[in-house]
Design a protein around this motif. Structure first.
Motif, short mmCIF file in Angstrom:
data_model
loop_
_atom_site.label_atom_id
_atom_site.label_comp_id
_atom_site.label_asym_id
_atom_site.label_seq_id
_atom_site.Cartn_x
_atom_site.Cartn_y
_atom_site.Cartn_z
N SER A 75 0.83 -1.20 0.00
CA SER A 75 0.00 0.00 0.00
C SER A 75 0.87 1.25 0.00
CB SER A 75 -0.92 0.00 1.22
OG SER A 75 -1.81 -1.09 1.20
N LEU A 109 2.61 1.52 -3.45
CA LEU A 109 1.67 1.98 -4.46
C LEU A 109 1.50 3.50 -4.37
CD1 LEU A 109 -1.76 0.20 -5.14
CD2 LEU A 109 -1.42 2.64 -5.47
N GLY A 166 -3.60 -5.07 -3.02
CA GLY A 166 -4.07 -4.28 -4.14
C GLY A 166 -4.63 -2.95 -3.66
N PRO A 167 -5.32 -2.23 -4.53
CA PRO A 167 -5.86 -0.92 -4.16
C PRO A 167 -7.01 -0.98 -3.17
CG PRO A 167 -5.71 -1.17 -6.56
CD PRO A 167 -5.53 -2.52 -5.97
N GLN A 216 -7.36 2.76 -2.74
CA GLN A 216 -6.29 3.44 -3.47
C GLN A 216 -6.51 3.37 -4.99
OE1 GLN A 216 -2.93 1.28 -1.28
NE2 GLN A 216 -2.10 3.35 -1.40
N TRP A 217 -7.77 3.35 -5.42
CA TRP A 217 -8.05 3.20 -6.84
C TRP A 217 -7.54 4.38 -7.67
CZ3 TRP A 217 -8.68 -1.37 -8.56
CH2 TRP A 217 -9.32 -2.34 -7.80
N TRP A 247 -3.92 3.82 -8.07
CA TRP A 247 -3.69 2.68 -8.96
C TRP A 247 -3.76 3.10 -10.42
CZ3 TRP A 247 -1.82 -2.03 -9.22
CH2 TRP A 247 -2.20 -2.89 -10.25
N ARG A 248 -4.73 3.92 -10.76
CA ARG A 248 -4.90 4.36 -12.14
C ARG A 248 -3.75 5.26 -12.61
NH1 ARG A 248 -10.46 4.17 -10.58
NH2 ARG A 248 -10.36 6.30 -9.76
N LEU A 259 -0.55 4.81 -11.87
CA LEU A 259 0.72 4.09 -11.97
C LEU A 259 1.18 4.02 -13.42
CD1 LEU A 259 0.16 1.11 -9.49
CD2 LEU A 259 1.50 3.19 -9.10
N LEU A 290 4.26 -3.72 -13.63
CA LEU A 290 3.59 -4.16 -12.41
C LEU A 290 3.54 -5.68 -12.35
CD1 LEU A 290 0.53 -1.73 -12.60
CD2 LEU A 290 2.41 -1.56 -10.97
N MET A 335 -8.51 -4.51 -11.08
CA MET A 335 -7.12 -4.11 -11.32
C MET A 335 -6.71 -4.40 -12.76
SD MET A 335 -5.50 -5.53 -7.72
CE MET A 335 -3.77 -5.19 -8.09
N GLN A 353 -5.08 -1.60 -15.58
CA GLN A 353 -3.62 -1.60 -15.71
C GLN A 353 -3.17 -2.89 -16.39
OE1 GLN A 353 -1.25 0.54 -15.20
NE2 GLN A 353 -2.04 2.08 -13.78
#
Length: 340
Positions: free
Chosen positions: A149, A152, A171-172, A256-257, A260-261, A263, A267, A286, A290
């Motif tokens: 986290s 990210l 993940g997010p 954390q969406w 995430w977008r 990044l 990955l 996810m 990505q």
């Protein structure tokens, strides 16, 4: 004879023998972390001031090799990554300099002045300062659970610092119920009164991490705890306020969406197929947003310890390739390492 039997002196002697297998492969180092005023918003104004506290880290592999920083979970210490670091520091696809820090308030790192300062933004700043200390980046970054986290968040906000990102069963999104369950367990002060006690509790925890042999559980438990004379037993190497802060934060799910977008680096996501933290709906979402390499690991929950040679081998080859692509595969477990 089981490693859980006998006296503390015998248990510690066995752990020290295991630890000597890594002698000469790494060095323990530190740098002075500076806590800025902007991360002390919950502290009374009259008490706010910039201050420094040491951050400890294990430094593996050639000094001139590319850098991989490995960040653990909320209660982990740096030595959890010893097997991965030892393998990657001499990987046939290319050696890596592996840096494994102790989070502030954990392991051999210093403690923060106030409970409210133990927050994701502080850990992101800790990572940013570590990268600056190491030369400024970019670096490859691997994060397990909370470490993922934090990684990210750093990669999304400072893309020039992170060349590749590996998320180890995180993940997010992490459900609130799962976070609360973990937080309520961790936030209790626990004293291990006997080797049998510590191996039973740590063993139960590591069953969620995948098939982990008893000798490796002993090694991890020894580094995660210390002897406490006042408690007449072993206790976790951490500031209890850090886990109290985590319990407060766990009142909400991880979301954390947006990060995430944003990044923009290769990955790799490792997924324990029995995980209760990284769920199928999260993985599908996810993948829609990505291009990532998704690796499913059987008989494993949250999170893989990364001592399995199939896992360390795959990580070495993925890091060497540097490719960004959409892919999905399952990775079988390797034959167990030879007992120490």
């Amino acid at each position: 004879m089981s490693l859980a039997n006998g006296l503390w002196t015998d248990w510690s002697a066995a752990a020290e023998r295991l630890d000597r297998r890594f002698a000469g492969l790494y060095q323990l180092r530190s740098f002075d972390y500076r806590q800025p005023l902007r991360l002390q918003q919950g502290v009374p104004r009259r008490l706010q001031r910039p201050y420094t506290t040491p951050v400890a880290y294990a430094d593996w592999g050639p000094r001139d090799a590319p850098i991989l920083i490995c960040c653990g979970g909320v209660a982990n210490t740096a030595m959890r990554f010893s097997f991965l670091a030892a393998d990657l520091s001499r990987h046939p696809a290319g050696a890596w300099r592996v840096i494994a820090p102790d989070w502030l308030g954990r392991g051999q790192s210093g403690w923060l002045a106030d409970e409210c300062e133990y927050a994701r933004d502080t850990y992101v700043e800790q990572l940013r300062q570590l990268i600056a200390h190491l030369g400024g980046g970019p670096v490859a970054l691997l994060g397990s659970s909370m470490g993922g986290s934090v990684g990210l968040a750093l990669a999304a906000s400072n893309p020039s610092l992170v060349s590749r990102l590996i998320l180890n069963d995180v993940g997010p999104h992490i459900p609130r119920a799962r976070r609360l369950k973990r937080a309520n367990t961790l936030a209790r002060h626990y004293v291990f009164r006997s080797p049998a006690d510590i191996m039973r509790r740590v063993g139960a925890s590591h069953k969620n991490d995948g098939p982990v042999p008893e000798d490796i559980r002993l090694f991890l438990a020894w580094h995660q705890t210390r002897w406490s004379r006042e408690n007449a037993g072993r206790v976790y190497r951490l500031d209890p306020r850090a886990l109290q802060a985590y319990r407060t934060d766990a009142q909400q799910a991880v979301d954390q969406w947006q990060a995430w977008r944003r990044l923009d680096c290769p990955l790799l996501v490792l997924h324990g197929m029995q995980s209760d933290a990284l769920l199928a709906p999260t993985l599908r979402r996810m993948q829609k947003t990505q291009d990532m390499t998704l690796v499913h690991i059987p008989q494993t929950g949250h999170t893989p310890v990364l001592f399995d040679r199939n896992q360390t081998g795959l990580l070495g080859h993925w890091l060497a390739s540097g490719r960004r692509e959409a892919a999905e595969l399952s990775l079988p477990l390797a034959w167990p390492r030879q007992p120490w």
